[in-house]
Design an enzyme around this catalytic site. Structure first.
Site, short mmCIF file in Angstrom:
data_model
loop_
_atom_site.label_atom_id
_atom_site.label_comp_id
_atom_site.label_asym_id
_atom_site.label_seq_id
_atom_site.Cartn_x
_atom_site.Cartn_y
_atom_site.Cartn_z
CG ASP A 1 14.01 -3.64 -2.53
OD1 ASP A 1 13.87 -3.34 -3.74
OD2 ASP A 1 14.85 -4.47 -2.14
CG ASP B 1 -1.47 3.29 3.37
OD1 ASP B 1 -2.38 3.47 2.53
OD2 ASP B 1 -1.69 2.89 4.53
CG ASP C 1 -2.53 -1.92 0.36
OD1 ASP C 1 -3.33 -0.97 0.49
OD2 ASP C 1 -2.21 -2.67 1.29
CE LYS D 1 12.77 -8.04 -3.69
NZ LYS D 1 13.84 -7.12 -3.28
#
Ligand code: IPM
Ligand code: MG
Length: 381
Positions: free
Chosen positions: A235, A263, A259, A203
């Site tokens: 993002d 997922d 993390d 980022k």
């Protein structure tokens, strides 16, 4: 660059006696670990080597029995093992605990204590699994095959200062150049064995730690002229993972972003129940092997959990810590065989398909594995 630390491949000469620290964890952990254990026994028997399981506790089970989510003696034993298996931790019974008392703190201490800084999370969406993915088949194309290399011992999880001061809570996202460099090297080395494409996720338009991340990864890339490097903001990467999942090969990223993105990658496969992981640190030191999914307390004890993530985690252990790459491939092939034969646990069954339980899926994989190991043996005669 200054120092060039050895990348953490963890590949060793095969030994005949393997010492494992075995931490099944909480919730569905013991059920899925039992299936994984039998797969390992089967490989040892077929390969003429021995495996010793040093069974111990972590998370809620350790809190109940020992008053701490990870006993120091458990960590000491883990440090001395050839490899460590860890099931999921946590559950509503322990949710009221704070800070170092939490189940998750035991897991973080284990990762930190073993210095396993590189967490490999492969996501492979085979044609069999595509049907249970919420993502449209034309987006999944010929299949998704990506590897997230997540930094595991730094960033906001461990940065200091951390804590609650009055009505303010602080977490610190900090990285040193050396931490970024060693992780980036694991990613580039992995890419050399794959499709030679690294996406570094940060980022950098907002975070100082991400600007350092981007600079260091770009510098490491100079040592890998055959690997294509691109940078993505986290993002936009989150979006591309769903809209264009096949464009990714290796993703290198910091702890918290990894993390979350891992997922999300699980969604592509239809279930976290099929995603394995390997956490590697310094060469010759034990790796930590964990299925990506959580403890799923809602289905614990029902024999309904998917053991595939744990079984594929054993494949990673065979490859990265036990020096048995052929057996690793046989285990992965056996999982594909069981899926191709139509076996589905509840999490990956789609309308009209009958779901089998944890033990039946484990048995089907082991039957397929027996066939594959026999063929491999015959091939060597
Ligand atoms: C994971 C988990 C852990 C993490 C939790 C249980 C602390 O979500 O392994 O992805 O955040 O690393
Ligand atoms: Mg997670």
């Amino acid at each position: 660059m200054g120092s060039t630390p050895e990348p953490a491949t963890g590949v060793l000469e095969p030994k005949t006696d393997m010492q494992l620290v075995w931490l099944p964890g909480d919730g569905v952990g013991p059920e899925v670990a039992a299936e994984a254990e039998q797969v390992l026994e089967q490989c040892a028997a077929a390969g003429g080597w021995r495996v010793h399981f040093d069974r111990d506790l972590i998370g809620g089970a350790a809190i109940d029995a020992l008053g701490t989510p990870l006993a120091e003696e458990t960590l000491e034993r883990a440090r001395a093992a050839d490899a460590v298996f860890k099931g999921p931790v946590g559950g509503p019974r322990w949710d009221h605990l704070r800070g170092p008392q939490r189940c998750e703190a035991g897991l973080l201490r284990l990762r930190q204590g073993l210095e396993v800084y590189a967490n490999l999370r492969p996501t492979i969406v085979t044609p069999q699994l595509a049907a249970c993915s919420p993502v449209r088949p034309e987006v999944l194309g010929e299949g998704v095959d990506l590897l997230i290399v997540r930094e595991l011992t730094g960033g906001a999880y461990f940065g200091q200062p951390k804590g609650l001061v009055g009505d303010r809570a602080v977490d610190t996202m900090a990285y040193s150049a050396a931490e970024v460099e060693r992780l980036a090297r694991v990613g580039f080395e992995a890419a050399l064995l794959r499709r030679r494409h690294v996406t570094s996720v940060d980022k950098a338009n907002v975070l100082e730690s991400s600007r350092l991340w981007r600079d260091v990864v770009s510098e490491v890339a100079r040592d890998y002229p055959d690997v294509r490097l691109e940078h993505q903001l986290v993002d936009s990467c989150a979006m591309l993972l769903i809209t264009h999942p096949t464009r990714f090969d290796v993703i290198v990223t910091e702890n918290l972003f990894g993390d979350i993105l891992s997922d999300e990658a699980g969604v592509l496969a239809g279930s976290l129940g099929v995603l394995p992981s390997a956490s590697l640190g310094h060469p010759g030191r034990p790796g930590l092997y964990e299925p990506v999914h959580g403890a799923a307390p809602d289905i614990a004890g029902q024999g309904a959990a998917n053991p595939i993530a744990s079984i594929l985690t054993i494949a990673l252990m065979l490859r990265h810590s036990l020096g048995r790459p052929e057996q690793a491939a046989a285990v992965e092939g056996a999982v594909a065989d069981a899926l191709a034969a139509g076996l589905r646990t509840r999490d990956i069954a789609v309308r009209g398909e009958t779901a089998v339980g944890t033990a039946a899926m484990g048995e089907a994989v082991r039957a397929a594995l027996a066939r594959r190991l026999r063929t491999a043996q015959a091939g060597r005669c």
